[in-house]
Design a protein around this motif. Structure first.
Motif, mmCIF file in Angstrom:
data_model
loop_
_atom_site.group_PDB
_atom_site.id
_atom_site.type_symbol
_atom_site.label_atom_id
_atom_site.label_comp_id
_atom_site.label_asym_id
_atom_site.label_seq_id
_atom_site.Cartn_x
_atom_site.Cartn_y
_atom_site.Cartn_z
ATOM 1 N N HIS A 54 6.171 -1.902 7.832
ATOM 2 C CA HIS A 54 7.438 -1.454 7.478
ATOM 3 C C HIS A 54 8.099 -0.696 8.711
ATOM 4 C CE1 HIS A 54 10.692 0.585 5.312
ATOM 5 N NE2 HIS A 54 10.245 1.824 5.786
ATOM 6 N N HIS A 55 6.983 0.298 9.349
ATOM 7 C CA HIS A 55 7.456 1.225 10.656
ATOM 8 C C HIS A 55 8.038 0.375 11.686
ATOM 9 C CE1 HIS A 55 6.919 4.912 8.782
ATOM 10 N NE2 HIS A 55 5.768 4.672 8.517
ATOM 11 N N LEU A 56 7.144 -0.982 11.901
ATOM 12 C CA LEU A 56 7.552 -1.576 12.977
ATOM 13 C C LEU A 56 9.027 -2.168 12.787
ATOM 14 C CD1 LEU A 56 4.041 -3.283 13.759
ATOM 15 C CD2 LEU A 56 5.248 -1.574 15.112
ATOM 16 N N GLY A 57 9.145 -2.849 11.695
ATOM 17 C CA GLY A 57 10.500 -3.499 11.031
ATOM 18 C C GLY A 57 11.504 -2.487 11.298
ATOM 19 N N GLU A 58 11.586 -1.154 11.277
ATOM 20 C CA GLU A 58 12.442 -0.244 11.392
ATOM 21 C C GLU A 58 12.681 -0.281 12.793
ATOM 22 O OE1 GLU A 58 11.988 3.127 7.919
ATOM 23 O OE2 GLU A 58 10.832 3.433 9.576
ATOM 24 N N ARG A 59 11.882 -0.494 13.826
ATOM 25 C CA ARG A 59 11.988 -0.499 15.199
ATOM 26 C C ARG A 59 12.515 -1.761 15.773
ATOM 27 N NH1 ARG A 59 8.608 3.395 13.763
ATOM 28 N NH2 ARG A 59 8.395 5.133 15.262
ATOM 29 N N GLY A 60 12.728 -2.766 14.826
ATOM 30 C CA GLY A 60 13.299 -4.152 15.212
ATOM 31 C C GLY A 60 12.000 -5.028 15.800
ATOM 32 N N ILE A 61 11.177 -4.752 15.431
ATOM 33 C CA ILE A 61 9.973 -5.423 15.888
ATOM 34 C C ILE A 61 9.244 -6.327 14.729
ATOM 35 C CG2 ILE A 61 7.569 -5.510 16.984
ATOM 36 C CD1 ILE A 61 8.463 -2.886 18.417
ATOM 37 N N SER A 62 9.126 -7.477 14.571
ATOM 38 C CA SER A 62 8.462 -8.389 13.458
ATOM 39 C C SER A 62 7.071 -8.735 13.813
ATOM 40 C CB SER A 62 9.366 -9.545 13.144
ATOM 41 O OG SER A 62 8.971 -10.341 12.214
ATOM 42 N N VAL A 63 6.363 -8.056 12.901
ATOM 43 C CA VAL A 63 4.800 -8.541 13.084
ATOM 44 C C VAL A 63 4.471 -8.519 11.729
ATOM 45 C CG1 VAL A 63 2.293 -8.207 13.704
ATOM 46 C CG2 VAL A 63 4.274 -7.547 15.493
ATOM 47 N N SER A 64 4.031 -9.659 11.273
ATOM 48 C CA SER A 64 3.444 -9.875 9.649
ATOM 49 C C SER A 64 2.310 -9.106 9.408
ATOM 50 C CB SER A 64 3.265 -11.534 9.394
ATOM 51 O OG SER A 64 1.978 -11.721 10.024
ATOM 52 N N PRO A 65 2.070 -8.748 7.976
ATOM 53 C CA PRO A 65 0.779 -8.081 7.702
ATOM 54 C C PRO A 65 -0.332 -8.850 7.821
ATOM 55 C CG PRO A 65 2.580 -7.756 6.167
ATOM 56 C CD PRO A 65 3.001 -8.888 7.042
ATOM 57 N N VAL A 66 -0.235 -10.155 7.950
ATOM 58 C CA VAL A 66 -1.251 -11.053 8.404
ATOM 59 C C VAL A 66 -1.837 -10.980 9.803
ATOM 60 C CG1 VAL A 66 -2.008 -13.503 8.343
ATOM 61 C CG2 VAL A 66 -0.717 -12.605 6.172
#
Length: 339
Positions: A54-66
């Motif tokens: 979630h925090h990475l997504g807020e920074r515009g970085i997409s990395v899946s939980p997997v």
């Protein structure tokens, strides 16, 4: 196991890892891998993989939980540009010194046929199941590694409802193929619609029951069924079991199955009790747990008071049957029964 979420660690420095007595800094660093350091930093900061995602997504970085799970387990490491940007952001999120994780990355791994086949299941599950889905609630971070070393070829399940309109029995036949050497069992998960479900019993007709975990607080049963032998890569196995549910009084109104990857054959067959017949029945498909139903088709009872669906082309997604006069599922309205 799922645990209550800890407060966010964003912006709060994580406690420094303790160095064993008598070990120099260089020796400690030599023994620490990127995955180990990431795992310890997350643990020290009280941050789950989902919150980190979630925090990475807020920074515009997409990395899946997997992918994050694979990084901390040492199954893979960041290599691409966006992944390396994610590592730098993780250092900030966890309050680590700049370079604390980046300096632990090793040289780029060789690629090619010599590498082991990577399982398609975890990434596929992350596309079909949204955060907070029953499987994730029941298994925590391990949900996205659910049967990752097996690929499903076919599933046939038969449900029987009692005179109260409750699902009383599931009978499931599952054919799988091993993606690597050394696979010994299949894990099944069933999510129940009634929070007052009192008990479950599992009878294995093909295979051997190795463990059963009934978690009433999250309305789930998780059990391991052994093959009785160790599968080699490419070998197939058949699992057949019956799950009986304790007496309940809250009527069921649907059943779903999540299929993270396409399968050759899927059959869902439901028998209704003659004293509790539905007024309307529909089969449907959902692309993910966040999507609404599509391919909605009315179904009619046969002479045995049963209905079924058997998709001609069974792509990845969620397949289900709904009955009574309830509205069809909107996005994330119904919890899928993942088995």
């Amino acid at each position: 196991m799922n645990h209550p979420e800890q407060p966010s660690a964003a912006g709060r420095p994580a406690p420094a890892p303790q160095r064993p007595e008598g070990v120099a800094d260089g020796e400690s660093a030599a023994r620490t891998t990127f995955g180990e350091a990431l795992h310890e930093a997350l643990k020290a900061g009280g941050l789950s993989l989902q919150r980190l995602h979630h925090h990475l997504g807020e920074r515009g970085i997409s990395v899946s939980p997997v992918t994050l799970s694979h990084w901390q387990r040492g199954r893979s490491q960041p290599e691409r540009e966006q992944s390396l940007q994610a590592v730098a952001a993780i250092e900030v999120i966890l309050g680590l010194p700049q370079g604390a994780l980046q300096t632990l990355l090793t040289a780029r791994r060789p690629r090619g046929r010599a590498l082991a086949v990577r399982s398609p299941v975890p990434e596929a599950l992350s596309r079909v199941l949204s955060p907070g889905a029953p499987l994730e609630v029941a298994l925590g971070a391990d949900a996205y590694r659910f049967n990752e070393d097996l690929v499903t070829l076919s599933v046939q399940e038969t449900l029987t409802l009692d005179d109260q309109g409750c699902i009383a029995r599931y009978t499931v036949n599952h054919v799988v193929r091993a993606l690597r050497d050394g696979v010994r069992h299949l894990t099944a998960h069933h999510n129940f619609d009634d929070p007052d479900t009192p008990s479950v019993q599992v009878a294995v007709n093909c295979g051997r029951l190795e463990a059963l975990r009934f978690r009433q607080e999250v309305r789930s049963a998780i059990f391991d069924i052994g093959f009785g032998r160790t599968l080699r890569r490419g070998e197939t196995a058949i699992i057949d079991y019956t799950l009986d549910i304790g007496p309940r009084w809250r009527s069921s109104d649907h059943h779903e199955r999540t299929l993270p990857v396409p399968v050759r054959h899927y059959l869902l067959h439901i028998f209704f009790h003659p004293r509790h017949l539905p007024s309307s029945i529909h089969g449907y498909y959902r692309q993910s747990s966040e999507r609404a139903a599509q391919d909605i088709r009315p179904l009619s009872l046969d002479a045995s008071h049963s209905v079924h669906i058997m998709p001609a082309k069974c792509q990845a997604g969620i397949y289900g049957i709904a009955w009574k006069r309830h509205a069809l599922p909107a996005a994330a309205a119904w919890p899928p029964c993942q088995a």
